[in-house]
Scaffold this motif. Sequence first.
Motif, PDB file in Angstrom:
ATOM      1  N   THR A 326       1.331  -1.157   0.178  1.00  0.00           N
ATOM      2  CA  THR A 326       0.062  -0.247   0.134  1.00  0.00           C
ATOM      3  C   THR A 326       0.953   1.288  -0.045  1.00  0.00           C
ATOM      4  O   THR A 326       0.351   2.221  -0.230  1.00  0.00           O
ATOM      5  CB  THR A 326      -1.384   0.528   1.282  1.00  0.00           C
ATOM      6  N   LEU A 327       2.208   0.720   0.182  1.00  0.00           N
ATOM      7  CA  LEU A 327       2.897   2.549   0.186  1.00  0.00           C
ATOM      8  C   LEU A 327       3.380   2.803  -0.563  1.00  0.00           C
ATOM      9  O   LEU A 327       3.163   2.234  -2.015  1.00  0.00           O
ATOM     10  CB  LEU A 327       4.531   2.056   1.075  1.00  0.00           C
ATOM     11  N   ARG A 328       3.316   4.093  -1.182  1.00  0.00           N
ATOM     12  CA  ARG A 328       3.835   4.357  -2.238  1.00  0.00           C
ATOM     13  C   ARG A 328       5.763   3.679  -2.938  1.00  0.00           C
ATOM     14  O   ARG A 328       6.317   4.300  -1.626  1.00  0.00           O
ATOM     15  CB  ARG A 328       3.933   6.215  -2.691  1.00  0.00           C
ATOM     16  N   PRO A 329       5.913   3.281  -4.101  1.00  0.00           N
ATOM     17  CA  PRO A 329       4.534   3.356  -5.428  1.00  0.00           C
ATOM     18  C   PRO A 329       3.854   2.457  -5.487  1.00  0.00           C
ATOM     19  O   PRO A 329       4.480   0.714  -4.705  1.00  0.00           O
ATOM     20  CB  PRO A 329       5.362   3.603  -6.279  1.00  0.00           C
ATOM     21  N   ALA A 330       2.848   2.406  -5.627  1.00  0.00           N
ATOM     22  CA  ALA A 330       1.771   1.407  -4.463  1.00  0.00           C
ATOM     23  C   ALA A 330       1.087  -0.151  -5.943  1.00  0.00           C
ATOM     24  O   ALA A 330       1.939   0.332  -6.839  1.00  0.00           O
ATOM     25  CB  ALA A 330       0.158   1.827  -4.115  1.00  0.00           C
ATOM     26  N   GLY A 331       1.759  -1.423  -5.396  1.00  0.00           N
ATOM     27  CA  GLY A 331       1.357  -2.703  -6.006  1.00  0.00           C
ATOM     28  C   GLY A 331       2.432  -2.702  -6.315  1.00  0.00           C
ATOM     29  O   GLY A 331       2.331  -3.375  -7.033  1.00  0.00           O
ATOM     30  N   LEU A 332       3.451  -2.133  -5.865  1.00  0.00           N
ATOM     31  CA  LEU A 332       4.672  -3.064  -6.494  1.00  0.00           C
ATOM     32  C   LEU A 332       6.151  -3.557  -5.382  1.00  0.00           C
ATOM     33  O   LEU A 332       6.981  -4.203  -6.086  1.00  0.00           O
ATOM     34  CB  LEU A 332       6.136  -1.671  -6.900  1.00  0.00           C
ATOM     35  N   ALA A 333       5.321  -3.589  -3.785  1.00  0.00           N
ATOM     36  CA  ALA A 333       6.298  -3.767  -3.573  1.00  0.00           C
ATOM     37  C   ALA A 333       6.253  -5.651  -3.404  1.00  0.00           C
ATOM     38  O   ALA A 333       7.565  -6.265  -3.452  1.00  0.00           O
ATOM     39  CB  ALA A 333       6.161  -3.835  -1.524  1.00  0.00           C
ATOM     40  N   ARG A 334       5.228  -6.328  -3.459  1.00  0.00           N
ATOM     41  CA  ARG A 334       4.913  -7.992  -3.508  1.00  0.00           C
ATOM     42  C   ARG A 334       5.344  -8.313  -5.264  1.00  0.00           C
ATOM     43  O   ARG A 334       6.160  -9.303  -4.744  1.00  0.00           O
ATOM     44  CB  ARG A 334       3.262  -7.933  -3.523  1.00  0.00           C
ATOM     45  N   LEU A 403       9.646  -1.941   1.362  1.00  0.00           N
ATOM     46  CA  LEU A 403       9.631  -3.631   1.569  1.00  0.00           C
ATOM     47  C   LEU A 403      10.854  -3.522   2.833  1.00  0.00           C
ATOM     48  O   LEU A 403      10.579  -3.599   4.085  1.00  0.00           O
ATOM     49  CB  LEU A 403      10.329  -4.118   0.839  1.00  0.00           C
ATOM     50  N   ALA A 404      12.097  -2.694   2.560  1.00  0.00           N
ATOM     51  CA  ALA A 404      13.300  -1.962   3.763  1.00  0.00           C
ATOM     52  C   ALA A 404      12.011  -1.604   5.034  1.00  0.00           C
ATOM     53  O   ALA A 404      12.333  -1.177   5.939  1.00  0.00           O
ATOM     54  CB  ALA A 404      13.928  -0.912   3.306  1.00  0.00           C
ATOM     55  N   ARG A 405      10.580  -0.674   4.805  1.00  0.00           N
ATOM     56  CA  ARG A 405      10.173  -0.048   5.843  1.00  0.00           C
ATOM     57  C   ARG A 405       9.832  -0.739   6.608  1.00  0.00           C
ATOM     58  O   ARG A 405       9.455  -0.334   7.767  1.00  0.00           O
ATOM     59  CB  ARG A 405       9.476   1.156   5.266  1.00  0.00           C
ATOM     60  N   LEU A 406       9.418  -1.952   6.031  1.00  0.00           N
ATOM     61  CA  LEU A 406       8.453  -2.743   6.634  1.00  0.00           C
ATOM     62  C   LEU A 406       9.474  -3.831   7.210  1.00  0.00           C
ATOM     63  O   LEU A 406       8.530  -5.006   7.475  1.00  0.00           O
ATOM     64  CB  LEU A 406       7.720  -3.375   5.751  1.00  0.00           C
ATOM     65  N   SER A 407      10.598  -4.339   7.473  1.00  0.00           N
ATOM     66  CA  SER A 407      11.784  -4.699   7.844  1.00  0.00           C
ATOM     67  C   SER A 407      11.136  -6.308   7.349  1.00  0.00           C
ATOM     68  O   SER A 407      12.389  -7.293   7.275  1.00  0.00           O
ATOM     69  CB  SER A 407      11.716  -4.816   8.847  1.00  0.00           C
TER      70      SER A 407
END
Length: 801
Positions: A326-334, A403-407
């Motif tokens: 959900t974090l910017r840029p949304a939809g790319l972390a997964r 991803l880093a912000r969520l460890s």
Amino acid sequence: MLDPTVFEGALVAGGEARYGAEGGDHVDFRGGLFIGPVTGKGDHHHYYGARRPAAVWPHQVGVIPPRAGCFQTRAEVVRLREALTGGQAAVLVGQDTVHGQVLAGMGGVGKTQLAADYARTAWQAGELDVLVWITASNATAAASGYAQAAVEILGADPADRETAARAFLAWLEPKANATPCRWLVVLDDVTDPADLNGLWPPAGPHGRTLVTTRRQDAALAGRLIKVGLFTEAESLAYLTSALGARDRREPGEQLTALARDLGHLPLALSQAAAYLIDAGISAAAYRALLADRATLLADAAPEVLPDGQTQSTAAAWSLSVDRADTLRPAGLARPMLQLAAFLSPNGIPETVLTSTPALAHLTRHRTENGSQPSPQNAPRSEQQDKTPARVSAGEAVGALRALARLSLIDHAPATPHQAIRVHQLIQRSVRDTLTPDQHDQLARTTADALTSAWPAIERDTELAQALRANATTLTRTAEDALYQPYTHRVLYWAGSSLGDAGQVTAATAHFHHLTETNSHRLGPDHPDTLTARSYLARLRGEAGDAAGAAAALEELLADWLRVQGEDHPDTLTTRHELAHWRGEMGDAAGAVAAYEQLLADQLRMLGEDHPHTLAARHDLAHWRGEAGDEAGAAAALEQVLADRVQVLGEDHPDTLTTRHEVAHWRGEMGDAAGAVAAFEQLLADQVRVLGEDHPNTLAARSNLARWRGISGDAAGAAAAYEQLLADQVRVLGEDHPHTLAARSNLARWRGEAGDAAGAAAAFEQLLADQLRVLGEDNAHTRATGILLHYWQWKAGETPRA
């Protein structure tokens, strides 16, 4: 008796109400709310319309999680206690400004247990008057916890929880002349720091705040304490203790290996120990279960989780991935994490995950959190024609930061070759969510990303090493996918890179495996199988076995002719290789004849300006020189050089190779000084184009040193070879043929500089290593034996070998 003290409708915050003589005074709270302890000996206090009496200190609100079995006292325990001394705040990461500490870590490292240990220890030691433990996974939960604290500690109205929560935060503010309250507020499992805007406890000399979260946002001010994995010693101690409590004994080496397999993650270790006990299997059997790619990580968890845990290791990060998406840029972390799940946990170059294939994957698989579909009322043609906006490299980096912000990963752009690190169990859990088709497609996409980021010229040896490590992890993780529908080129590049780095033994093993696997999967006559055999034959020659290389290429050529025909490019390439190794065997005339025939066919099939044709002309000139025609070789090479400059450019590696040959034959024709000058100019360009550690650069340094010696500077040659040898040992290793050759040249020029005894001693040591590495029948080994006798004689010694 004194008159009573009456508070009508008042909110008395802070302070302490005292009532004095026995049987005397009393304090009335009429419609008011008294906040603070009431002490004294007297009769009674009346609450006329007041909400409820305040709690007597010390008081605890909320339940501290139970202590985990076999809890390990880690370095973070000491650091946390030191950080919180003196009324500071700590965030066991961890929007408001938070004053004090930030303790960060991925899911499963034990942040809650560390916080619980600190809270329990401080409470039992009498350091606290008020302890509040709140599971603060969202703003509503945090506010509800504050409200409950206000109800219990302040006597607030439980029906108005919003007002109660504000009252509790107001009470935490330090107040002049008030009796100090030593409080600790623990906000456990904060999902999003923004949820706590306006809800952070205030800073004060007597209060402490402790927060656990996976987030590592810049807005979390304060000193960071990163909660990491167990050390190997802590992992071993935990497993030994947990199993020993149930009278289970396992070999120490198996427990150490199991801890390594689980990446020293505390949550995984506790669940593994429980599984071993429940299933009654050994550590070795559990490791085999983990190694089985068909086994899901969830299947390796016990049915009943230990220590009151609510999530298996497999589920520990799912919410974090959802949040990162959900974090910017949304939809790319997964989709970014899916790519990283196939690469080395110990370091992924950022260029791999921002390569063209990686960006295409992110564009295709951007999740709904980041998609912008056409409005439902848009024309059908507009909906069908709408294509997703191409993801940029900057957005890809943004996904890494999310991803880093969520460890979920560690992202260190300052170390670009190992910028991204991912725990191996997070990778495993991500891969477990993929269907077989998704798994194989992602594996090949990841291989595309690796080859896209792989430079044609490996100037940077650290980058090349990192790319090889990632190729190894990808192969171990998804090797089957890399052979369908054909053998992916990343497997050839990884092996070739090993050879270029001087790791001949490792490269040989790599291509031997590749040859066998291709033959088994694709058939012995498949072009991929024959190509792997070609690499294997070349490495055999580079390891010093020119005759073995030639024999292998003879067999390979017959198969290429049968499968592809005499004019196929692969057939012509094999003929080129075979001619080269015939020359290396000592048959220079045979090499010349083979190259002449090859050149005629290449001119007919490829044309005079094709790089393969130019390569054949170059090698033909070289072997003419080796056959005795130095002048003819020099003239031919000058013409090849002119043509390569015109066709390929001055800085092309092939052009530099021809300059190397031109310089060599200039010296062989008697112009040693000219050779030195030419090699000096060449070396500067090779360092600029290829880098200091490239094999061709090292070869140029070797020849420059040689011609310096021949021109009369034996001491200079010896000094240059001594420096070169140190670099070759570092880059190629002690047993590489080029390293052994450098030792031979160093010994020779030491002798030429006047140290015959030193030369003899060096050749004696070299001979022992060549016998071990190359064998007694190798031509270089035999040559060293002859040189040893010569320098022993020059030193006045009796030849001993």
